[in-house]
Write a protein that holds these residues in place. Structure first.
Motif, PDB file in Angstrom:
ATOM      1  N   ARG A 233     -10.966   1.227  -7.190  1.00 12.70           N
ATOM      2  CA  ARG A 233     -12.137   0.877  -6.395  1.00 12.70           C
ATOM      3  C   ARG A 233     -11.822  -0.315  -5.498  1.00 12.70           C
ATOM      4  NH1 ARG A 233     -17.917  -1.162  -8.845  1.00 12.70           N
ATOM      5  NH2 ARG A 233     -18.628  -2.081  -6.877  1.00 12.70           N
ATOM      6  N   VAL A 234     -12.278  -0.228  -4.236  1.00 14.39           N
ATOM      7  CA  VAL A 234     -12.103  -1.355  -3.312  1.00 14.39           C
ATOM      8  C   VAL A 234     -13.433  -1.631  -2.612  1.00 14.39           C
ATOM      9  CG1 VAL A 234      -9.647  -0.962  -2.860  1.00 14.39           C
ATOM     10  CG2 VAL A 234     -11.354   0.185  -1.430  1.00 14.39           C
ATOM     11  N   SER A 235     -13.521  -2.769  -1.939  1.00 10.29           N
ATOM     12  CA  SER A 235     -14.728  -3.072  -1.153  1.00 10.29           C
ATOM     13  C   SER A 235     -14.674  -2.252   0.146  1.00 10.29           C
ATOM     14  CB  SER A 235     -14.773  -4.554  -0.819  1.00 10.29           C
ATOM     15  OG  SER A 235     -13.674  -4.856   0.041  1.00 10.29           O
ATOM     16  N   TRP A 236     -15.810  -2.153   0.793  1.00 10.76           N
ATOM     17  CA  TRP A 236     -15.815  -1.493   2.108  1.00 10.76           C
ATOM     18  C   TRP A 236     -14.894  -2.252   3.070  1.00 10.76           C
ATOM     19  CZ3 TRP A 236     -16.933   3.071   3.957  1.00 10.76           C
ATOM     20  CH2 TRP A 236     -17.867   3.877   3.315  1.00 10.76           C
ATOM     21  N   ASP A 237     -14.923  -3.581   2.971  1.00  5.30           N
ATOM     22  CA  ASP A 237     -14.114  -4.370   3.888  1.00  5.30           C
ATOM     23  C   ASP A 237     -12.636  -3.996   3.751  1.00  5.30           C
ATOM     24  OD1 ASP A 237     -14.035  -6.469   5.816  1.00  5.30           O
ATOM     25  OD2 ASP A 237     -12.981  -7.649   4.291  1.00  5.30           O
ATOM     26  N   GLU A 238     -12.191  -3.892   2.497  1.00  4.88           N
ATOM     27  CA  GLU A 238     -10.788  -3.541   2.277  1.00  4.88           C
ATOM     28  C   GLU A 238     -10.505  -2.111   2.768  1.00  4.88           C
ATOM     29  OE1 GLU A 238      -7.495  -3.426  -1.314  1.00  4.88           O
ATOM     30  OE2 GLU A 238      -9.418  -4.365  -1.735  1.00  4.88           O
ATOM     31  N   ALA A 239     -11.413  -1.196   2.475  1.00  6.24           N
ATOM     32  CA  ALA A 239     -11.210   0.198   2.912  1.00  6.24           C
ATOM     33  C   ALA A 239     -11.141   0.274   4.439  1.00  6.24           C
ATOM     34  CB  ALA A 239     -12.341   1.070   2.389  1.00  6.24           C
ATOM     35  N   PHE A 240     -12.044  -0.429   5.115  1.00  3.22           N
ATOM     36  CA  PHE A 240     -12.032  -0.409   6.590  1.00  3.22           C
ATOM     37  C   PHE A 240     -10.733  -1.014   7.126  1.00  3.22           C
ATOM     38  CE2 PHE A 240     -16.901  -0.316   6.628  1.00  3.22           C
ATOM     39  CZ  PHE A 240     -16.952   0.994   7.093  1.00  3.22           C
ATOM     40  N   ASN A 241     -10.271  -2.081   6.490  1.00  2.80           N
ATOM     41  CA  ASN A 241      -9.017  -2.698   6.962  1.00  2.80           C
ATOM     42  C   ASN A 241      -7.838  -1.744   6.804  1.00  2.80           C
ATOM     43  OD1 ASN A 241     -10.106  -5.048   7.812  1.00  2.80           O
ATOM     44  ND2 ASN A 241      -9.748  -6.163   5.896  1.00  2.80           N
ATOM     45  N   ILE A 242      -7.782  -1.075   5.664  1.00  5.05           N
ATOM     46  CA  ILE A 242      -6.679  -0.125   5.434  1.00  5.05           C
ATOM     47  C   ILE A 242      -6.724   0.981   6.497  1.00  5.05           C
ATOM     48  CG2 ILE A 242      -5.855   1.683   3.841  1.00  5.05           C
ATOM     49  CD1 ILE A 242      -6.842  -0.182   1.535  1.00  5.05           C
ATOM     50  N   ILE A 243      -7.914   1.498   6.752  1.00  2.00           N
ATOM     51  CA  ILE A 243      -8.045   2.612   7.710  1.00  2.00           C
ATOM     52  C   ILE A 243      -7.705   2.150   9.126  1.00  2.00           C
ATOM     53  CG2 ILE A 243      -9.720   4.163   8.798  1.00  2.00           C
ATOM     54  CD1 ILE A 243     -11.144   4.253   6.031  1.00  2.00           C
ATOM     55  N   THR A 244      -8.245   1.020   9.537  1.00  2.30           N
ATOM     56  CA  THR A 244      -8.026   0.612  10.930  1.00  2.30           C
ATOM     57  C   THR A 244      -6.564   0.226  11.174  1.00  2.30           C
ATOM     58  OG1 THR A 244      -8.924  -1.549  10.325  1.00  2.30           O
ATOM     59  CG2 THR A 244     -10.385  -0.084  11.483  1.00  2.30           C
ATOM     60  N   GLN A 245      -5.951  -0.382  10.171  1.00  5.20           N
ATOM     61  CA  GLN A 245      -4.524  -0.719  10.356  1.00  5.20           C
ATOM     62  C   GLN A 245      -3.692   0.549  10.517  1.00  5.20           C
ATOM     63  OE1 GLN A 245      -3.318  -3.257   7.124  1.00  5.20           O
ATOM     64  NE2 GLN A 245      -4.618  -4.925   7.848  1.00  5.20           N
ATOM     65  N   ARG A 246      -4.022   1.517   9.702  1.00  6.40           N
ATOM     66  CA  ARG A 246      -3.267   2.776   9.764  1.00  6.40           C
ATOM     67  C   ARG A 246      -3.481   3.463  11.124  1.00  6.40           C
ATOM     68  NH1 ARG A 246      -0.035   4.723   5.225  1.00  6.40           N
ATOM     69  NH2 ARG A 246       0.661   6.741   5.945  1.00  6.40           N
ATOM     70  N   ILE A 247      -4.730   3.494  11.570  1.00  9.32           N
ATOM     71  CA  ILE A 247      -5.008   4.138  12.864  1.00  9.32           C
ATOM     72  C   ILE A 247      -4.261   3.414  13.988  1.00  9.32           C
ATOM     73  CG2 ILE A 247      -6.816   4.567  14.589  1.00  9.32           C
ATOM     74  CD1 ILE A 247      -8.743   5.203  12.296  1.00  9.32           C
ATOM     75  N   GLN A 248      -4.318   2.064  13.966  1.00 10.18           N
ATOM     76  CA  GLN A 248      -3.640   1.311  15.034  1.00 10.18           C
ATOM     77  C   GLN A 248      -2.141   1.582  15.045  1.00 10.18           C
ATOM     78  OE1 GLN A 248      -5.448   0.508  17.206  1.00 10.18           O
ATOM     79  NE2 GLN A 248      -6.273  -1.565  17.166  1.00 10.18           N
ATOM     80  N   THR A 249      -1.551   1.598  13.855  1.00 10.28           N
ATOM     81  CA  THR A 249      -0.102   1.821  13.788  1.00 10.28           C
ATOM     82  C   THR A 249       0.256   3.196  14.358  1.00 10.28           C
ATOM     83  OG1 THR A 249      -0.056   0.501  11.794  1.00 10.28           O
ATOM     84  CG2 THR A 249       1.865   1.857  12.198  1.00 10.28           C
ATOM     85  N   ILE A 250      -0.496   4.208  13.932  1.00 11.48           N
ATOM     86  CA  ILE A 250      -0.182   5.571  14.386  1.00 11.48           C
ATOM     87  C   ILE A 250      -0.417   5.703  15.888  1.00 11.48           C
ATOM     88  CG2 ILE A 250      -0.914   7.998  14.210  1.00 11.48           C
ATOM     89  CD1 ILE A 250      -1.556   7.350  11.214  1.00 11.48           C
ATOM     90  N   ARG A 251      -1.530   5.110  16.333  1.00 13.79           N
ATOM     91  CA  ARG A 251      -1.884   5.202  17.755  1.00 13.79           C
ATOM     92  C   ARG A 251      -0.782   4.641  18.643  1.00 13.79           C
ATOM     93  NH1 ARG A 251      -6.664   1.700  19.709  1.00 13.79           N
ATOM     94  NH2 ARG A 251      -6.920   2.551  21.797  1.00 13.79           N
TER      95      ARG A 251
END
Ligand code: SF4
Length: 725
Positions: free
Chosen positions: A86-104
């Protein structure tokens, strides 16, 4: 103030109005679900124009699914063999946005994909389009509607120049002849069927023709059941056209004034005389002639279809061939007549309006059209050229994209592809290869959650306010009546927050879903689906409203009460009452198609055709209905229907298990020996994934061959062998 909140049933495209009241006001200890949660009370909304208070068992029991097996918190894991943490929303959003930025910035936006759902509200769809197609520059947004009705979309666009079913449910009670093809309406769209069956029963002169390889509950009440061989729909439709032409039932004035390309079509149907067609379809010449006579002699003909037509490698051709019959006989734009596709999901129509397929943009626009892209870029405040001119990956393309490593991030929301995609073994292998999968859903576990790296808890029906459009273009405000459980959030809120964290703060400033909807309707201005006269406030005060509903119709429920069929398509209940279409010359186009048959016909090694479909009580992959006691009792287990003649040849008796093998996989089902299915064909329900039964997945057997225009896979038929166990 009323104790009831008005909303819409979140299951099928009929779109029945519901009223919901809180459990505390009426329940005692007995009114609880099997997990002890108090159950909200649901009843049909008599004021809803589409359903008039009627509901089927799914709508009546929907509240029982609210609290069971909910996903409550964001969870993550680094690899699929690990447990989620389990993670906080903040952590989940950070993981997702970092991944999107890297791939982009490394692989480019084309490596990002989102796979959404006809369960979305229009606001969810809209924000997902703005994020993916606008801000990120990737058209790789597709929805499970691709598997459901994309052939109807492409058929309407090619024939009429624009999407949008031209009919309304009132036509069910005004027709002289209902022609149902590839639709088990009684089980899959029960309230539409109730209206039609009641009217048919009362008016014995009204004819009902049902075309289906199975004798379904729909076929049971028909005047004529044509149990054609799977894959011969175009033969049949061209054969009916041949007879209408031969017997001079055609409307030459309508054709001269309003259509184009008839000569090419006339040349095709010349090759479909009754002797050839009857043999090909496996029906009698008399039945074929009766069908043509019913159509030709009726003043008003309404055709209805759903997945039996759309889920085909020639789906668009089938849709256009149905439309051809209406065009040659002038059966469109008047009460009781027209080609009416029934959408499977509650908001498949809203998805089309919001641009929720890989080739679409909001407001019935297409990504290939430079003017459409420029209009959307301007309205979204993007720099010119930001939206890619290339249609994105479709549902099946995303699977092949995982196979060939073109897809680096797959974001799945409100759908369960590990049961609903074709060729499941291949699908599951591809999902296992995904470098990063986000799965956003109300429920946990589902079959697809096993393939996720990140789980995001979504609010569902009753927990967020938004809009849905049903099959007859009626838009309903679905109001929230309770808080989302624990940390669940509305889908649009999740997409918008990811957008803001990616730097698109100005694009996602919405305080609530009413503001999202207000922006969305601006993109429909002067488009065929003009909804600029709609808002959450208007829908709340005036009730469900049919589009088109431009600004100038404010104050009326538009097609629902004003105008009638006499007015032009701006306020009429039916589209095209002025008999001008959205093509460049204003004429509807005939499509000229020869039948190609099944993509995978039977042969001596795989001698049976397997078809599949829904049952009355269950919905899709059972994520909700599998948790409702009454429905599970109604449909306790999967089965396979086989004709007595085939059963006798294979020494199969009732309830004996049969192993079914296709070129891709296998499954096993207990036999139901019945004359309801034609010899040579077998039927299985599509609802059972691996959570609900062992080895009973219909899609373990199906194949992904798709219609070249709609890119909708032929889920409805594949060749199989049967081995008694
Ligand atoms: Fe819900 Fe469809 Fe049943 Fe109406 S017919 S209650 S929309 S499942």
């Amino acid at each position: 103030m009323s104790e009831f909140t008005k909303t819409l049933c979140p299951y099928c495209g009929v779109g029945c109005g519901l009223e919901v009241s809180p459990p505390a006001q009426h329940n005692k200890a007995t009114n609880r679900d099997s997990q002890g949660n108090p159950i909200w009370r649901v009843r049909g909304d008599k004021a809803h124009p589409s359903s008039q208070g009627m509901v089927c068992v799914k709508g009546a029991t929907i509240a029982e699914s609210l609290d069971k097996n909910r996903l409550h918190y964001p969870m993550v894991r680094d690899s699929l063999d690990q447990e989620f943490r389990r993670v906080s929303w903040d952590e989940a959003f950070n993981i997702i946005t970092q991944r999107i930025q890297t791939i982009r910035f490394t692989q480019g936006p084309e490596a990002l994909c989102m796979y959404g759902s006809g369960q979305f509200q229009t606001e969810d769809y809209y924000i997902a389009q703005k994020l993916m197609k606008g801000c990120l520059g990737s058209n790789n947004f597709d929805a499970n509607s691709r598997l459901c009705m994309s052939s109807a979309v492409s058929g309407y666009i090619q024939s009429f120049g624009a999407d949008g079913p031209p009919c309304c449910y009132e036509d069910l009670e005004l027709t002289d002849c209902a022609f149902l093809i590839g639709t088990n309406t009684a089980e899959c769209h029960p309230i539409v069927f109730n209206r039609l069956a009641k009217y048919h029963k009362k008016n014995r002169k009204v004819k009902m023709i049902v075309v289906d390889p199975r004798r379904t509950p729909t076929a049971e009440v028909a005047d004529l059941h044509l149990a054609i061989r799977p894959g011969t729909d175009i033969d049949l439709l061209n054969g009916i056209a041949h007879l209408l032409m031969r017997w001079n039932y055609i409307d030459t004035i309508f054709m001269d004034d309003c259509t184009s390309n008839f000569p090419a079509y006339a040349e095709v149907i010349r090759h479909y005389p009754p002797e050839v067609v009857a043999r090909q379809c496996g029906i009698s010449i008399e039945d074929l002639e009766t069908a043509a006579r019913y159509w030709g002699e009726s003043e008003r003909v309404l055709s209805l279809w759903s997945m039996g037509v759309n889920q085909s490698s020639e789906g668009t051709a089938k849709v256009r061939t149905i439309i051809n019959l209406h065009l040659m006989t002038g059966q469109i734009g008047k009460p009781g007549a027209g080609p009416f596709s029934l959408t499977g999901q509650p908001n498949a129509m809203g998805g089309r309006e919001a641009g929720g397929l890989a080739h679409l943009l909001p407001g019935y626009r297409v990504v290939k059209n430079p003017q459409h892209r420029a209009e959307v870029e301007e309205l979204w405040g993007l720099k010119p050229g930001q939206i890619s001119p290339n249609p994105g990956l479709t549902a099946w393309d995303m699977i092949t994209g995982l196979e060939n490593s073109a897809v680096e991030l797959l974001w799945i929301a409100a759908t369960n592809p590990a049961v609903s995609m074709p060729d499941l073994e291949r699908t599951k292998k591809a999902l296992l290869r995904s470098p990063f999968t986000i799965y956003q859903d109300a429920y946990y576990p589902t079959e697809t959650s096993a393939y996720a790296h990140v789980l995001l808890p979504a609010a569902q029906w009753g927990e967020k306010t938004g809009v849905m459009t049903n099959s007859e273009r009626v838009v309903t405000l679905c109001q929230a009546f309770r808080q989302p459980p624990r940390e669940a959030k509305a889908d649009w809120e999740i997409f918008a927050e990811v957008g803001r964290r990616l730097g698109f703060k100005r694009e996602f400033t919405f305080a609530n879903s009413a503001e999202v909807y207000a922006e969305f309707v601006k993109l429909t201005k002067n488009r065929p689906c003009d909804m600029t006269g709609l808002s959450h406030a208007q829908l709340q005060s005036e009730g469900p409203t049919q589009w088109p509903h431009p600004e100038e119709s404010r104050g009326s429920r538009g097609a629902g009460e004003a105008g009638g069929e006499a007015s032009a398509n701006r306020s009429g209940k039916r589209l095209y009452t002025n008999l001008r279409f959205h093509t460049s010359d204003g004429r509807a186009r005939f499509g000229a198609y020869y039948s190609k048959g099944l993509a995978e016909p039977p042969n001596p090694d795989y001698p049976f055709v397997l078809t599949n479909g829904r049952l009355y009580g269950h919905w899709h992959t059972q994520t909700r209905t599998g948790r409702i006691e009454k429905i599970c009792k109604m449909h306790p287990e999967p089965f396979i229907e086989i004709h007595p003649r085939d059963a006798a040849k294979l020494n199969i008796v009732d309830n004996q298990y049969i192993e079914v093998r296709s070129r891709r996989g296998k499954a096993k089902f207990p036999a139901k020996v019945t004359k309801a299915i034609a010899p040579g064909t077998v039927f299985v329900p599509m609802h059972w994934g691996s959570l609900w039964a062992d080895n009973a997945e219909a899609n373990a057997l199906t194949h992904p061959e798709s219609c070249p225009d709609s890119l909708q896979p032929e889920l409805k038929a594949c060749a199989v062998q049967l081995i008694p166990i």
